[in-house]
Each structure stands twice: as structure tokens, then as C-alpha cells.
Motif scaffolding. Structure first.
Motif, short mmCIF file in Angstrom:
data_model
loop_
_atom_site.label_atom_id
_atom_site.label_comp_id
_atom_site.label_asym_id
_atom_site.label_seq_id
_atom_site.Cartn_x
_atom_site.Cartn_y
_atom_site.Cartn_z
N LEU A 45 37.39 33.57 35.63
CA LEU A 45 38.80 33.83 35.31
C LEU A 45 39.54 34.37 36.53
CD1 LEU A 45 40.92 34.05 32.91
CD2 LEU A 45 40.25 36.46 32.82
N LEU A 46 38.88 35.23 37.29
CA LEU A 46 39.50 35.88 38.45
C LEU A 46 39.38 35.05 39.73
CD1 LEU A 46 38.25 39.51 37.74
CD2 LEU A 46 40.45 38.50 37.14
N GLY A 47 38.68 33.91 39.66
CA GLY A 47 38.55 33.05 40.83
C GLY A 47 37.77 33.69 41.96
N GLU A 48 36.76 34.47 41.63
CA GLU A 48 35.97 35.17 42.64
C GLU A 48 35.07 34.20 43.42
OE1 GLU A 48 35.53 38.70 43.48
OE2 GLU A 48 37.56 38.59 42.74
N PRO A 49 34.78 34.52 44.70
CA PRO A 49 33.85 33.69 45.48
C PRO A 49 32.42 33.86 44.94
CG PRO A 49 35.20 35.10 46.89
CD PRO A 49 35.36 35.61 45.50
N CYS A 51 41.68 26.74 39.03
CA CYS A 51 42.52 26.28 40.14
C CYS A 51 41.94 26.55 41.52
CB CYS A 51 43.91 26.92 40.04
SG CYS A 51 44.81 26.43 38.55
N CYS A 52 40.72 27.09 41.59
CA CYS A 52 40.08 27.31 42.88
C CYS A 52 39.23 26.10 43.24
CB CYS A 52 39.21 28.57 42.84
SG CYS A 52 40.08 30.05 42.28
N ASP A 53 38.67 26.13 44.43
CA ASP A 53 37.79 25.05 44.86
C ASP A 53 36.38 25.29 44.32
OD1 ASP A 53 36.84 22.81 46.09
OD2 ASP A 53 36.86 23.63 48.13
N TYR A 54 35.63 24.22 44.12
CA TYR A 54 34.23 24.36 43.73
C TYR A 54 33.43 23.18 44.24
CZ TYR A 54 35.62 21.28 39.82
OH TYR A 54 36.11 20.25 39.07
N PRO A 82 36.29 32.63 50.93
CA PRO A 82 37.38 31.99 50.20
C PRO A 82 37.10 31.95 48.70
CG PRO A 82 35.99 30.33 51.22
CD PRO A 82 35.47 31.66 51.68
N ASN A 83 38.13 31.63 47.93
CA ASN A 83 37.97 31.52 46.47
C ASN A 83 37.33 30.17 46.15
OD1 ASN A 83 40.81 33.07 46.99
ND2 ASN A 83 39.64 33.97 45.33
N VAL A 84 36.01 30.13 46.15
CA VAL A 84 35.30 28.88 45.92
C VAL A 84 33.94 29.19 45.30
CG1 VAL A 84 34.30 28.93 48.24
CG2 VAL A 84 34.48 26.76 47.05
N ILE A 85 33.43 28.24 44.50
CA ILE A 85 32.08 28.34 43.95
C ILE A 85 31.23 27.31 44.68
CG2 ILE A 85 30.65 28.27 41.88
CD1 ILE A 85 33.15 28.54 40.23
N LEU A 86 30.14 27.75 45.26
CA LEU A 86 29.24 26.87 46.00
C LEU A 86 27.89 26.78 45.29
CD1 LEU A 86 29.89 28.03 49.68
CD2 LEU A 86 31.01 26.19 48.42
N SER A 104 26.95 38.06 52.88
CA SER A 104 28.23 38.78 52.91
C SER A 104 29.12 38.42 51.73
CB SER A 104 28.97 38.48 54.22
OG SER A 104 29.25 37.09 54.33
N TRP A 105 28.69 37.43 50.93
CA TRP A 105 29.49 37.04 49.77
C TRP A 105 29.31 38.05 48.65
CZ3 TRP A 105 31.56 31.80 48.33
CH2 TRP A 105 31.95 31.09 49.48
N PRO A 106 30.36 38.28 47.86
CA PRO A 106 30.30 39.36 46.87
C PRO A 106 29.48 39.05 45.62
CG PRO A 106 32.42 38.25 46.75
CD PRO A 106 31.70 37.66 47.92
#
Length: 378
Positions: free
Chosen positions: A63-67, A95-98, A120-124, A137-139
């Protein structure tokens, strides 16, 4: 890989009538969307079965578009999990990248692995163990094991700190410092875990989980939709002789003031810091994407209302005592509105555009030869 598939996804602007070819396209598109929805519902339970007690956290991160980095044992598990995460906030658009399967060969590899700027706001979704060190370093990092079919009660993973993520450790887990805003739905978790023990079909388990996530998202978004509707001008303020009134700007504080009496508590039993969740949501790309889309739809709605009011007005009576210059100005504006409506495919009522075209044709001869030249130029 040598095969081209052409499909058509049904649009909300589709009309029930149409040519046999278009009707066939709609039926095929609907059939494909049903199949895709079924596959999505089937896999969501399998993807989250080790994380059921943390489903609230995963929903909030989306929901928050977290990385987020999803570390999986295979491209299949990686892709299915990323897609399940993205779909968890439906019907709200993510609306973020994934990237369901991200590798070191991707063009954004250097950008995403640098430590000189915030992720960045993306899911990998990744499988290469090399990324464990690279993405420290990603949260938020989700580590997965092999997906198991329902029947065996999966061990629920623990939330750990990022510092405890080790290269050789292959156990599933969630590495994050995120503190959930809302409390867990213990009854849902208990129901799903009991379903696994009783070997409830995966499709049923997924349907239960999907319904919960859908209702949760709707409870969150309904107050926003209700407040947004209050920003629309009254229909009686739309007149044919003036430009459409403006939509009032979105005020976060004004919206917060509505939550006490018209907040998520009306439709959701979950307790927690809903206000804090909304404040974080306002800073996310998902809010920006949602607001831009809804603002566009509301603006188009105003344009449609204005066109309908113009078509219902007594234009012939209005032009009786008007000069030829004023009449030409009216026709030019009508033509501009007609072209804009066609270009933007505005969802106006049937017959409105035809009536508007009729007005232009009827009033066109009223101008002199010089003024008609101006009309043609526009």
C-alpha cells in the motif's frame, strides 16, 4: 520465443452492443481475464503460506509502495510472489515499478544496487545469492523457500532485523524494521492455518485470503473516495454560458477531519493507527497515481455535464440579439468542445455529440463570408 499472442482486456468503457467481431473480442478477453484471475487467486495462498501471520505487514508495504526485495529459490517462485504482492492491494492500482524476475543483466542493475542514494519504490524478485550482500541497504527483504502445496502445515517465519541476514542462511524470513500501523486479524490467520491442517483446497484458501485483502483495501479507500466526491462542484452550478467550475483541491487535513465519523472503522474491525497509515500513504506513489486518475475522471465528468447542459440549453434564443462575432465565437467554442470530446473519448450520453454537431451546422450559415473563413480556420 517464437509465438505471438494477441489478447484484448475488457474496458469499463465497452458498450454491450457492437459488431460481431468486437463482441467476439470482448468474450475472448473476458475469458482470458477470468483465467488470469483464477491463476492469481490460486497462487496467492501458496506464495503467502509461510507469511500468513505477517499478511498485514505485507499489505501495508505494498500500500505504501515501499522498496522490497524478494529472494526466491527459483524464477517461478520469484515471479509468482512478486505478482501476488502487487495484486494484494487490488482494486487499488499499484503505481510503483515491479520486476518479477530481476537479474544482474538488467539495465537498472547499477542504479538499484548503489548505496549512494535511497532505494527506489520498486519490488524486485531475485534468485542470485549475490544479491543478499548487494541489497543489504534495502529496508525490506523477503526470503522465500520452495512453495509447498496445501496440506503440510508450513512453519510461520519470523520478522528479523536486516543485520541478521546472512549469505549462507537459506531459511525463509522477513527482514525489516517496519512497524505495522494496524493490528493482525487473528481470526483470519487461525482460519487459514486450520484450513491447511484440514487440507482445504488451495483455491478455497486463496479465495478466503483474497476476500480479506479486498475488503481491507476497500475499507481503506472508501473514505478517500467519499471525501473526493465532496470536492466535486454541484451539478446545478454547471451552466451552458460559463466554463465548468473547478474541482476543489484535496486537503489532507480536511480529509483527516472526516475520519472520526466516516473512517475505515465503519467497514473494518481492525484496530490501529489508521491516521498514521493515511499520512504515510499520502507520501507514496500509489496515492499520487490514484489521485491523478480520479482527478482526470472527475474532470471528464464535469466536461460531460457541461456538454449535456449546452445541448439542453436554448441556444437559438440566446443568439437572437447577439452580434455575428459573438455567434462565431460560440460556434468556435462548440467545435473545440466537440473535437476535445472525440479526442478524449469522453463518456457522454448517447446523442449529445450528434446534437452538438447539429448546432454547429445550424449556426454556421448565420455568419458572413469573412467570419466563415475564421470558422474553417478553427
Amino acid at each position: 520465443i517464437g509465438v505471438i499472442m494477441q489478447v484484448r482486456i475488457p474496458s469499463k468503457n465497452d458498450k454491450p452492443s457492437g459488431s460481431p467481431v468486437k463482441q467476439a473480442q470482448r468474450e475472448v478477453g473476458m475469458a482470458l481475464s477470468v483465467i488470469c484471475c483464477h491463476l492469481s487467486m490460486t497462487m496467492i495462498h501458496l506464495c503467502f503460506q509461510c507469511f500468513l501471520i505477517h499478511i498485514q505487514m505485507l499489505w501495508e508495504l505494498m500500500l505504501l509502495g515501499e522498496p522490497v526485495v524478494v529472494m526466491a529459490p527459483s524464477p517461478t517462485v520469484s515471479s509468482e510472489t512478486v505478482l501476488a504482492l502487487v495484486s494484494s492491494i487490488a482494486p487499488l492500482r499499484y503505481c510503483c515499478d515491479y520486476r518479477p524476475y530481476f537479474t544482474i543483466h538488467d539495465p537498472e542493475f547499477k542504479e538499484y544496487t548503489t548505496r549512494t542514494q535511497a532505494p527506489p519504490n520498486v519490488i524486485l524478485g531475485v534468485t542470485n545469492p549475490f544479491f543478499i550482500k548487494t541489497f543489504q541497504s534495502w529496508p525490506h527483504i523477503i526470503r522465500l523457500g520452495e512453495l509447498k502445496m496445501s496440506g503440510d502445515l508450513p512453519k510461520q517465519v519470523k520478522v528479523k532485523k536486516l543485520a541478521k541476514l546472512k549469505t549462507l542462511d537459506t531459511k525463509p524470513g522477513i527482514y525489516t524494521s517496519h512497524k505495522t500501523f494496524l493490528q493482525k486479524d487473528k481470526s483470519l490467520i487461525k482460519r487459514l492455518l486450520k484450513g491447511i491442517q484440514r487440507k482445504r483446497p488451495s483455491e478455497v484458501q486463496s479465495a478466503i485470503l483474497r476476500r480479506h485483502l479486498l475488503e481491507l483495501t476497500q475499507s481503506f479507500i472508501i473514505p478517500l473516495e467519499r471525501y473526493l466526491a465532496s470536492l466535486m462542484p454541484l451539478q446545478r452550478s454547471v451552466t451552458p454560458w460559463k466554463t465548468p467550475p473547478q474541482i476543489r483541491p484535496f486537503s489532507q487535513e480536511e480529509f483527516m477531519g472526516t475520519l472520526e465519523h466516516a473512517g475505515p472503522q465503519l467497514t473494518s474491525v481492525l484496530k490501529g493507527d489508521w491516521i498514521g497509515l493515511y499520512r504515510r500513504f499520502f507520501r507514496s506513489p500509489n496515492f499520487d497515481g490514484w489521485y491523478r486518475l480520479r482527478q482526470k475522471e472527475m474532470t471528464q465528468k464535469l466536461e460531460c455535464l457541461h456538454l449535456e447542459v449546452i445541448c439542453d440549453a436554448d441556444l437559438l434564443g440566446w443568439i437572437k440579439d447577439k452580434s455575428e462575432v459573438e455567434i462565431v465565437d460560440l460556434v468556435v467554442k462548440l467545435r473545440e468542445k466537440l473535437m476535445k470530446a472525440v479526442r478524449q473519448q469522453l463518456p457522454v450520453k448517447d446523442g449529445v455529440l450528434d446534437k452538438l454537431e447539429g448546432y454547429i451546422q445550424d449556426y454556421h450559415p448565420l455568419s458572413t463570408e469573412d467570419l466563415q473563413t475564421v470558422l474553417h480556420r478553427h
